[in-house]
Design a protein around this motif. Sequence first.
Motif, mmCIF file in Angstrom:
data_model
loop_
_atom_site.group_PDB
_atom_site.id
_atom_site.type_symbol
_atom_site.label_atom_id
_atom_site.label_comp_id
_atom_site.label_asym_id
_atom_site.label_seq_id
_atom_site.Cartn_x
_atom_site.Cartn_y
_atom_site.Cartn_z
ATOM 1 N N HIS A 113 -4.607 28.673 100.468
ATOM 2 C CA HIS A 113 -4.445 29.909 101.246
ATOM 3 C C HIS A 113 -3.372 29.746 102.324
ATOM 4 C CE1 HIS A 113 -5.235 33.584 103.395
ATOM 5 N NE2 HIS A 113 -5.633 32.919 104.486
ATOM 6 N N ASN A 114 -3.347 28.611 102.992
ATOM 7 C CA ASN A 114 -2.336 28.368 104.029
ATOM 8 C C ASN A 114 -0.918 28.327 103.445
ATOM 9 O OD1 ASN A 114 -4.203 28.272 106.118
ATOM 10 N ND2 ASN A 114 -4.526 26.052 105.910
ATOM 11 N N LEU A 115 -0.826 27.883 102.196
ATOM 12 C CA LEU A 115 0.496 27.825 101.544
ATOM 13 C C LEU A 115 0.934 29.191 101.020
ATOM 14 C CD1 LEU A 115 0.105 24.484 99.535
ATOM 15 C CD2 LEU A 115 1.711 24.893 101.419
ATOM 16 N N ALA A 116 -0.056 30.091 100.758
ATOM 17 C CA ALA A 116 0.274 31.408 100.194
ATOM 18 C C ALA A 116 -0.637 32.446 100.841
ATOM 19 C CB ALA A 116 0.127 31.385 98.680
ATOM 20 N N THR A 117 -0.376 32.761 102.101
ATOM 21 C CA THR A 117 -1.277 33.622 102.877
ATOM 22 C C THR A 117 -1.336 35.046 102.353
ATOM 23 O OG1 THR A 117 0.538 34.042 104.416
ATOM 24 C CG2 THR A 117 -0.980 32.266 104.981
ATOM 25 N N THR A 118 -0.327 35.469 101.610
ATOM 26 C CA THR A 118 -0.310 36.863 101.112
ATOM 27 C C THR A 118 -0.844 36.977 99.692
ATOM 28 O OG1 THR A 118 1.971 36.605 100.337
ATOM 29 C CG2 THR A 118 1.667 37.423 102.580
ATOM 30 N N ASN A 119 -1.252 35.875 99.099
ATOM 31 C CA ASN A 119 -1.744 35.896 97.723
ATOM 32 C C ASN A 119 -3.209 36.347 97.741
ATOM 33 O OD1 ASN A 119 -2.982 35.043 95.196
ATOM 34 N ND2 ASN A 119 -1.093 33.893 94.824
ATOM 35 N N LEU A 120 -3.463 37.575 97.257
ATOM 36 C CA LEU A 120 -4.794 38.187 97.326
ATOM 37 C C LEU A 120 -5.818 37.403 96.503
ATOM 38 C CD1 LEU A 120 -6.646 40.485 98.238
ATOM 39 C CD2 LEU A 120 -5.859 41.802 96.235
ATOM 40 N N SER A 121 -5.430 36.955 95.327
ATOM 41 C CA SER A 121 -6.362 36.234 94.466
ATOM 42 C C SER A 121 -6.844 34.954 95.142
ATOM 43 C CB SER A 121 -5.688 35.910 93.133
ATOM 44 O OG SER A 121 -6.556 35.168 92.321
ATOM 45 N N ILE A 122 -5.894 34.200 95.751
ATOM 46 C CA ILE A 122 -6.277 32.953 96.428
ATOM 47 C C ILE A 122 -7.157 33.252 97.639
ATOM 48 C CG2 ILE A 122 -5.347 30.996 97.745
ATOM 49 C CD1 ILE A 122 -2.970 30.964 95.830
ATOM 50 N N LEU A 123 -6.850 34.337 98.372
ATOM 51 C CA LEU A 123 -7.657 34.713 99.539
ATOM 52 C C LEU A 123 -9.095 34.997 99.123
ATOM 53 C CD1 LEU A 123 -6.622 37.048 102.438
ATOM 54 C CD2 LEU A 123 -8.807 37.401 101.282
ATOM 55 N N LEU A 124 -9.297 35.745 98.037
ATOM 56 C CA LEU A 124 -10.648 36.077 97.569
ATOM 57 C C LEU A 124 -11.403 34.805 97.154
ATOM 58 C CD1 LEU A 124 -9.831 39.274 95.474
ATOM 59 C CD2 LEU A 124 -11.039 39.192 97.674
ATOM 60 N N HIS A 125 -10.671 33.887 96.489
ATOM 61 C CA HIS A 125 -11.328 32.636 96.073
ATOM 62 C C HIS A 125 -11.738 31.802 97.286
ATOM 63 C CE1 HIS A 125 -9.164 32.819 91.898
ATOM 64 N NE2 HIS A 125 -10.211 33.652 91.976
ATOM 65 N N TYR A 126 -10.872 31.768 98.293
ATOM 66 C CA TYR A 126 -11.180 31.004 99.504
ATOM 67 C C TYR A 126 -12.390 31.620 100.219
ATOM 68 C CZ TYR A 126 -10.561 28.915 104.157
ATOM 69 O OH TYR A 126 -10.755 28.262 105.348
ATOM 70 N N ALA A 127 -12.417 32.973 100.276
ATOM 71 C CA ALA A 127 -13.555 33.650 100.904
ATOM 72 C C ALA A 127 -14.851 33.322 100.170
ATOM 73 C CB ALA A 127 -13.311 35.156 100.923
ATOM 74 N N GLU A 128 -14.775 33.251 98.844
ATOM 75 C CA GLU A 128 -15.963 32.912 98.058
ATOM 76 C C GLU A 128 -16.428 31.493 98.375
ATOM 77 O OE1 GLU A 128 -17.525 32.935 93.404
ATOM 78 O OE2 GLU A 128 -15.516 33.691 93.902
ATOM 79 N N ALA A 129 -15.477 30.574 98.572
ATOM 80 C CA ALA A 129 -15.835 29.194 98.928
ATOM 81 C C ALA A 129 -16.484 29.149 100.310
ATOM 82 C CB ALA A 129 -14.593 28.309 98.895
ATOM 83 N N LEU A 130 -15.986 29.998 101.246
ATOM 84 C CA LEU A 130 -16.577 30.051 102.588
ATOM 85 C C LEU A 130 -18.018 30.534 102.520
ATOM 86 C CD1 LEU A 130 -13.569 31.525 104.627
ATOM 87 C CD2 LEU A 130 -14.517 29.207 104.828
ATOM 88 N N VAL A 131 -18.281 31.564 101.728
ATOM 89 C CA VAL A 131 -19.650 32.086 101.564
ATOM 90 C C VAL A 131 -20.542 30.990 100.993
ATOM 91 C CG1 VAL A 131 -21.081 33.751 100.317
ATOM 92 C CG2 VAL A 131 -18.927 34.494 101.368
ATOM 93 N N SER A 132 -20.020 30.289 99.969
ATOM 94 C CA SER A 132 -20.814 29.217 99.354
ATOM 95 C C SER A 132 -21.109 28.113 100.350
ATOM 96 C CB SER A 132 -20.065 28.642 98.145
ATOM 97 O OG SER A 132 -19.913 29.617 97.136
ATOM 98 N N ALA A 133 -20.218 27.940 101.326
ATOM 99 C CA ALA A 133 -20.417 26.903 102.353
ATOM 100 C C ALA A 133 -21.237 27.412 103.519
ATOM 101 C CB ALA A 133 -19.051 26.407 102.836
ATOM 102 N N GLY A 134 -21.707 28.676 103.454
ATOM 103 C CA GLY A 134 -22.525 29.249 104.508
ATOM 104 C C GLY A 134 -21.730 29.770 105.689
ATOM 105 N N LYS A 135 -20.448 29.964 105.510
ATOM 106 C CA LYS A 135 -19.598 30.448 106.605
ATOM 107 C C LYS A 135 -19.308 31.928 106.387
ATOM 108 C CE LYS A 135 -17.604 25.838 107.144
ATOM 109 N NZ LYS A 135 -16.360 25.029 107.120
ATOM 110 N N MET A 136 -20.401 32.715 106.425
ATOM 111 C CA MET A 136 -20.332 34.136 106.122
ATOM 112 C C MET A 136 -19.456 34.882 107.119
ATOM 113 S SD MET A 136 -21.251 36.560 104.105
ATOM 114 C CE MET A 136 -22.633 35.900 103.192
ATOM 115 N N GLY A 137 -19.586 34.591 108.411
ATOM 116 C CA GLY A 137 -18.817 35.329 109.419
ATOM 117 C C GLY A 137 -17.327 35.206 109.198
ATOM 118 N N ARG A 138 -16.898 34.011 108.908
ATOM 119 C CA ARG A 138 -15.476 33.819 108.699
ATOM 120 C C ARG A 138 -15.008 34.545 107.441
ATOM 121 N NH1 ARG A 138 -12.262 27.994 108.460
ATOM 122 N NH2 ARG A 138 -10.164 28.906 108.321
#
Length: 904
Positions: free
Chosen positions: A851-876
Amino acid sequence: MSPFRLSVLSAVVAGTLSISGCSSETSEEQLKQAQQAIEQGEYKKAELIAKNVLLDSGTSSAASLQLGTAYYFQGEFESALKEFEKLKNADDIDATTVRYWLQSLLFTDSLQQINNVLSSHESKLPKDLAYYYASKAGRDADMPESTPDSKGFFKVAECISAAKRGATTTVDCIESAKDGDDNEYFYELATYSMYEGRHEVFLDAVAKLASAFGQSAMFQILNADALVRNKQFEKAESKITPLLKKYPDQGFLNYLKSVVSFEKQDFENSKSFAEKAIQNGVDNARTRLIAAISAYNLEAFEQAHNHFESIAGVLSKDSPEYRIYSSTLLALGYKEKAISALEEMNNVSLSDLPLYTSAAKALSSTNKSDEALSVLKRFDNLVEGETDTFVELNINKLALDDLNALANLESLDEAQSSDSVKTALASFYLSRNEFDKAGKIADDFAQSEETLYTAKVIEAFIALKQEAPDVSEKFNLLFELDENSLPALFYFINENIEAEQYEQALAFSERLQNQIPGSVIAVTTHIKVLSSMERDEELLTFLKRTYEQEEQNVNIASLYASELFNQGQASEAKRVLSDFSVDSAAKPIFWLTLIKAESVLGNDEAAKKLAKKWVTIVPDYKPAVLLASNLFEADGDYAESVRILRKAQLAFPNDNDIKLLLASTLLSTNDIRGARKIINSTPSLAQAGLPYNLIAGRLALADENFDEAQEKLESYYNEYKTYDSLMLLLQAYRGQKAIEKATQACEDYINTNGVDPRVSLYVAELYIKTDHDKAIMHYERLLRNGAESAMVLNNLAWLHHVNSRNDKALEYAERAVKIEGDNPDYLDTLGMIYLRLDSVVEAEAILNKAHNLATTNLSILLHYAEALVSAGKMGRAENMLSPLTGRSAELDKEINRILNSKPV
């Protein structure tokens, strides 16, 4: 008119020699030793002593005097002048020194400085000598109006003054005035004898100066020049050789050596020394002519041409040299320039007929018979009566199908109608299928035992052209008259090849080799036989043996090299041809083989340079044009390819191959309009078949008319299954969205041509949309064949991932990231695989980096958000996703899925 000064020539040939020595003690005694050395002719010793004194004392008029005198006698006049100018006290300078000083100025053409010397020392000179030097310095106003002396330097000065007013007998005047053996007399005699072309006087005068100054390079070189002018070449060479060892880069010496070598017809040396003279500043018409004619005699025609071109503007159109220049142009194949040169030639005589005949044959070889005839017709008004030259001219014109020549030869009476005339007429009649006339000549020949064989040859060719049933008997009869009959040998070789009786053809061909060994036509015939028998190894052995026997024969070498190339030995083919300069080879097989060898060996620049040179020499030879344009197009130099083809259109205005190739090249430059203009302006191109289909298909692609593109390009591809033609066809299929056809075409190509990584990669990407297992098969085959590409590894990882084979996917994804660790797409694939394998920590870290390498890439952003949810970081995750809501129902649905997923 001012005479050409000897001193001007001396400026060309003089070389200053600077020699330093070592010193001993400093004293008046040393200067006495220097004086003694001068008196004994040991000038180098005197120079070293005087230099030592100056090194110790810094300044010494006496030492400068001795040093200047030593330089003077060694012929180093400029160095002598520098020392004489240091003598400030006039009382230190005697009359002898003043004389040395003035002569040094005279010999270096420093006449403007004479007045400076005379102003202080004129009284020390005899009046007539002072008068002479004053006149040399231009002090006419200071001279008496007349002098009574009929000899001596008063008279010499008057002779020179008369020369300035245009007198042309200055040498005689100076000789009559000569009163003694003073150097000034000989200098003036040398100067004016050279100007007046009095070579014997020049030789005598320069010899005297060379004797007086035995160590002077200038006068020794001038003496050699005088010997050359007097054609005393052996003596000249004895002078020149040691001088060249001492001064190897002296331009004028190299020129003199080239003249001597040329006179001895040692063209290797005359060329070498002339070119060295040019490199060292003696670049004039005479030197260039020696270099050019020497190169011509060595058959280094390109080098001869270069030298001739530099002086072509000053060559007399009447001169023999101009005729050699024209012959050089012909030898190089520059037919147009050669014909132009011949047209400008003045005073054409019958002796020029062979040169013009060569030009006519060169034109005829390119199907320009009309132009060839016009060249020969220049002799129509030069030939008087029915002479041998008249016959020769008309035989040559008859070979060009000139009916006037036919009439001239037919009108000759029996006494003038030689066997050569009758043979020429018979050949003409045979070419026109006028068998009765040819037969009549054969009947005439049959009346004599001496010409019976020729009669039977004509009869055999009549039978051959008429396809008579007894043609073999006719040719067999020739063997009875001559067991090594060349026409019969050629006939039976071809006859047996056509009948596939190869052993018999080989036997006849071997007889032909024995009869005319090393002949190009015999060698090419033997090649034809062995090729028909598919005996490649034996063919190569034969050509190698023939080449080794005829190493200097460029045509034999070309045939050998061509076969080497055909059998995959490009490097050896190039080596064989490298023994010849490209200007010595007019045969197309030489150029074709060398250019192709350079190209195959990866020497693209060398190949292009050769192709460009060849097409310049033979702009009307179509294979040269096609090869050159293809080479430049293949290398991406479309502009040069277009330039070559545009020029070729002038020579081939109606040639469809040239037009199609030009249209294709224009398409490669995206000049759609230019290509379409060519196609539309020549309807007959549509009859060209497959080449036309290729161009038409590419134009249809440009118009996005994919159905027409498919039709044309499929037709072409079915015949020429090349990578380029496949890629064009695939463009048509993809434009039609005919993915199945595209994949099938790729599979067919691989089955036909073997695995091509480019095609495997292409079809794998097509299968990603239709058949994951086949896509995986092609990608994994690429890896097995060594294509360790990050892209291939990533695509394999993704294919296994989406098919829930994450353990396998992980292996490929990690290998991809190891190769390209900063590629956000490859990191995204690896992160999602870790996520599906419940390795949340690794997944979050990797997707964060992506995500840091491609901040405008929507697909990567959604995948990163999914990883955050899986890690319990819902707010972020919510903070990242909230700005994206409301854009589309599909995106909102995906965001809801991610936010409602459960932490691992």
